[in-house]
Design a protein around this motif. Structure first.
Motif, PDB file in Angstrom:
ATOM      1  N   CYS A 159       0.837  -1.189   0.000  1.00 31.81           N
ATOM      2  CA  CYS A 159       0.000   0.000   0.000  1.00 31.81           C
ATOM      3  C   CYS A 159       0.877   1.246   0.000  1.00 31.81           C
ATOM      4  N   GLU A 160       0.503   2.214  -0.813  1.00 37.26           N
ATOM      5  CA  GLU A 160       1.279   3.446  -0.916  1.00 37.26           C
ATOM      6  C   GLU A 160       0.410   4.650  -0.655  1.00 37.26           C
ATOM      7  N   ARG A 161       1.050   5.703  -0.198  1.00 37.95           N
ATOM      8  CA  ARG A 161       0.372   6.997  -0.104  1.00 37.95           C
ATOM      9  C   ARG A 161       0.657   7.726  -1.398  1.00 37.95           C
ATOM     10  N   VAL A 162      -0.378   7.909  -2.204  1.00 38.06           N
ATOM     11  CA  VAL A 162      -0.158   8.467  -3.541  1.00 38.06           C
ATOM     12  C   VAL A 162      -0.407   9.969  -3.581  1.00 38.06           C
ATOM     13  N   ALA A 163      -1.047  10.514  -2.552  1.00 43.26           N
ATOM     14  CA  ALA A 163      -1.286  11.957  -2.519  1.00 43.26           C
ATOM     15  C   ALA A 163      -0.645  12.528  -1.264  1.00 43.26           C
ATOM     16  N   ALA A 164       0.044  13.641  -1.419  1.00 45.79           N
ATOM     17  CA  ALA A 164       0.625  14.335  -0.261  1.00 45.79           C
ATOM     18  C   ALA A 164      -0.455  15.246   0.309  1.00 45.79           C
ATOM     19  N   THR A 165      -1.197  14.746   1.308  1.00 43.58           N
ATOM     20  CA  THR A 165      -2.312  15.514   1.861  1.00 43.58           C
ATOM     21  C   THR A 165      -1.797  16.543   2.854  1.00 43.58           C
ATOM     22  N   ALA A 166      -2.592  17.590   3.050  1.00 43.15           N
ATOM     23  CA  ALA A 166      -2.267  18.559   4.098  1.00 43.15           C
ATOM     24  C   ALA A 166      -2.399  17.851   5.447  1.00 43.15           C
ATOM     25  N   PRO A 167      -1.674  18.314   6.472  1.00 40.84           N
ATOM     26  CA  PRO A 167      -1.820  17.693   7.789  1.00 40.84           C
ATOM     27  C   PRO A 167      -3.277  17.714   8.255  1.00 40.84           C
ATOM     28  N   GLN A 168      -3.716  16.623   8.923  1.00 40.78           N
ATOM     29  CA  GLN A 168      -5.098  16.526   9.373  1.00 40.78           C
ATOM     30  C   GLN A 168      -5.377  17.414  10.599  1.00 40.78           C
ATOM     31  N   ALA A 169      -4.308  17.750  11.331  1.00 42.03           N
ATOM     32  CA  ALA A 169      -4.506  18.523  12.563  1.00 42.03           C
ATOM     33  C   ALA A 169      -5.209  19.840  12.235  1.00 42.03           C
ATOM     34  N   GLY A 170      -6.174  20.207  13.034  1.00 45.81           N
ATOM     35  CA  GLY A 170      -6.867  21.475  12.849  1.00 45.81           C
ATOM     36  C   GLY A 170      -8.072  21.394  11.933  1.00 45.81           C
ATOM     37  N   LEU A 171      -8.273  20.249  11.261  1.00 46.56           N
ATOM     38  CA  LEU A 171      -9.444  20.094  10.397  1.00 46.56           C
ATOM     39  C   LEU A 171     -10.562  19.398  11.166  1.00 46.56           C
ATOM     40  N   GLU A 173     -13.965  16.868  11.315  1.00 44.14           N
ATOM     41  CA  GLU A 173     -14.165  15.495  10.836  1.00 44.14           C
ATOM     42  C   GLU A 173     -14.484  15.447   9.332  1.00 44.14           C
ATOM     43  N   HIS A 174     -15.377  16.333   8.897  1.00 47.76           N
ATOM     44  CA  HIS A 174     -15.807  16.329   7.503  1.00 47.76           C
ATOM     45  C   HIS A 174     -14.640  16.708   6.583  1.00 47.76           C
ATOM     46  N   ALA A 175     -13.904  17.746   6.986  1.00 44.11           N
ATOM     47  CA  ALA A 175     -12.763  18.204   6.187  1.00 44.11           C
ATOM     48  C   ALA A 175     -11.665  17.150   6.159  1.00 44.11           C
ATOM     49  N   ARG A 176     -11.482  16.437   7.264  1.00 44.82           N
ATOM     50  CA  ARG A 176     -10.481  15.370   7.316  1.00 44.82           C
ATOM     51  C   ARG A 176     -10.801  14.280   6.301  1.00 44.82           C
ATOM     52  N   ARG A 177     -12.089  13.917   6.242  1.00 45.11           N
ATOM     53  CA  ARG A 177     -12.493  12.845   5.323  1.00 45.11           C
ATOM     54  C   ARG A 177     -12.233  13.259   3.874  1.00 45.11           C
ATOM     55  N   ARG A 178     -12.560  14.524   3.571  1.00 49.32           N
ATOM     56  CA  ARG A 178     -12.367  15.002   2.206  1.00 49.32           C
ATOM     57  C   ARG A 178     -10.866  15.100   1.893  1.00 49.32           C
ATOM     58  N   ASN A 179     -10.102  15.526   2.885  1.00 57.30           N
ATOM     59  CA  ASN A 179      -8.662  15.724   2.710  1.00 57.30           C
ATOM     60  C   ASN A 179      -7.935  14.406   2.407  1.00 57.30           C
ATOM     61  N   ILE A 180      -8.412  13.317   3.004  1.00 59.07           N
ATOM     62  CA  ILE A 180      -7.678  12.044   2.928  1.00 59.07           C
ATOM     63  C   ILE A 180      -8.181  11.159   1.783  1.00 59.07           C
ATOM     64  N   ARG A 181      -9.328  11.542   1.195  1.00 60.60           N
ATOM     65  CA  ARG A 181      -9.911  10.682   0.143  1.00 60.60           C
ATOM     66  C   ARG A 181      -8.946  10.540  -1.034  1.00 60.60           C
ATOM     67  N   GLY A 182      -8.749   9.313  -1.475  1.00 61.00           N
ATOM     68  CA  GLY A 182      -7.866   9.070  -2.620  1.00 61.00           C
ATOM     69  C   GLY A 182      -6.388   9.106  -2.271  1.00 61.00           C
ATOM     70  N   ALA A 183      -6.065   9.178  -0.967  1.00 61.95           N
ATOM     71  CA  ALA A 183      -4.656   9.314  -0.575  1.00 61.95           C
ATOM     72  C   ALA A 183      -3.883   7.998  -0.684  1.00 61.95           C
ATOM     73  N   PHE A 184      -4.596   6.841  -0.647  1.00 64.87           N
ATOM     74  CA  PHE A 184      -3.898   5.548  -0.615  1.00 64.87           C
ATOM     75  C   PHE A 184      -4.224   4.718  -1.848  1.00 64.87           C
ATOM     76  N   ALA A 185      -3.285   3.882  -2.236  1.00 68.19           N
ATOM     77  CA  ALA A 185      -3.540   2.946  -3.334  1.00 68.19           C
ATOM     78  C   ALA A 185      -2.814   1.643  -3.054  1.00 68.19           C
ATOM     79  N   VAL A 186      -3.450   0.536  -3.432  1.00 67.12           N
ATOM     80  CA  VAL A 186      -2.808  -0.770  -3.317  1.00 67.12           C
ATOM     81  C   VAL A 186      -2.058  -1.036  -4.610  1.00 67.12           C
ATOM     82  N   ARG A 187      -0.830  -1.500  -4.461  1.00 71.54           N
ATOM     83  CA  ARG A 187       0.025  -1.784  -5.612  1.00 71.54           C
ATOM     84  C   ARG A 187       0.171  -3.287  -5.787  1.00 71.54           C
ATOM     85  N   GLY A 188      -0.088  -3.758  -6.971  1.00 72.89           N
ATOM     86  CA  GLY A 188       0.167  -5.167  -7.283  1.00 72.89           C
ATOM     87  C   GLY A 188      -0.846  -6.093  -6.651  1.00 72.89           C
ATOM     88  N   PRO A 189      -0.587  -7.401  -6.717  1.00 75.30           N
ATOM     89  CA  PRO A 189      -1.551  -8.380  -6.198  1.00 75.30           C
ATOM     90  C   PRO A 189      -1.659  -8.290  -4.676  1.00 75.30           C
TER      91      PRO A 189
END
Ligand SMILES: [Zn+2]
Ligand SMILES: [Zn+2]
Length: 232
Positions: A159-171, A173-189
């Protein structure tokens, strides 16, 4: 003398919190260990600290309304004093002995929980740019301790972090969810069916929830979260 006892003689265990001699060959003294805020009273699903006397299996209000995408969370400590000091040392000051101690405390807690055991530990990945700044991933360092103590493998590549998200601190709950969406991807089998996501601190849980969704999408059937600490 074996290598372990030579190391112990050269670097005797010392309490990270107060500097007294460590107990149980750890960098924590008995007094500080007794005062740590253990997360014993908590939601059975997401480990949110709860107060009062709870029946076994009690759920917090959030989990009663909508179950999170992971099956359960185990968090050893509440993120209250002096836990932020330990986590901060593990995260920002390159203190590998703090990461080791957090891993040991989490292993103690996991051993008390019912099985079945997972097949693998997956540390929450850092984006390569963050990893470059900090030099190491504290979740991986904690995972290494659990791997050793509990004889479980680590998969740090699937598993990789494919997006460099802004730090979650200070956001919120709703903003955190939007901020982190699409941040991870599974590579290979992906071969794992029962996995553990490992993190240092779970706050609102939006990061581990996003990763859990990605791992389920890749084929994991049971996803747990293990963390050193959970915020109230
Ligand atoms: Zn101490
Ligand atoms: Zn809950």
């Amino acid at each position: 003398m074996n290598p372990d006892s030579i190391i112990a003689a050269l670097f005797p265990p010392t309490c990270i919190l107060c500097g007294a001699p460590g107990a149980l060959a750890r960098d924590l003294c008995g007094g500080c260990a007794a005062e740590l805020p253990r997360n014993r009273q908590c939601c059975a699903r997401c480990a949110l600290p709860l107060d009062g006397h709870l029946p076994d299996g009690a759920l917090c209000g959030l989990c009663q309304r909508r179950a999170p995408p992971y099956d359960r969370c185990i968090a050893a400590l509440r993120y209250e004093n002096p836990v932020p000091t330990l986590v901060g040392a593990a995260k920002f000051r390159g203190r590998l002995n703090a990461a080791r101690l957090l891993g040991q405390l989490l292993a103690d807690r996991v051993r008390c929980e019912p099985g079945p055991w997972p097949q693998v530990l997956i540390p929450v990945p850092l984006h390569p740019s963050r990893l470059g700044e900090r030099g190491y991933n504290q979740a991986l360092e904690i995972a290494r301790v659990l791997a050793r103590e509990l004889a479980l493998p680590i998969d740090n590549h699937v598993c990789e972090r494919v997006a460099a998200t802004a730090p979650q601190a200070g956001l919120d709950e709703h903003a955190r969810r939007r901020n982190i969406r699409g941040a991870f991807a599974v590579r290979g089998p992906f071969h794992w069916s029962h996995v553990v996501i490992l993190d240092d601190v779970v706050t609102t849980g939006s990061t581990v929830a996003e990763l859990a969704r990605v791992l389920r999408g890749a084929g994991a059937r049971r996803v747990e979260v293990w963390a050193a600490a959970r915020t109230p």
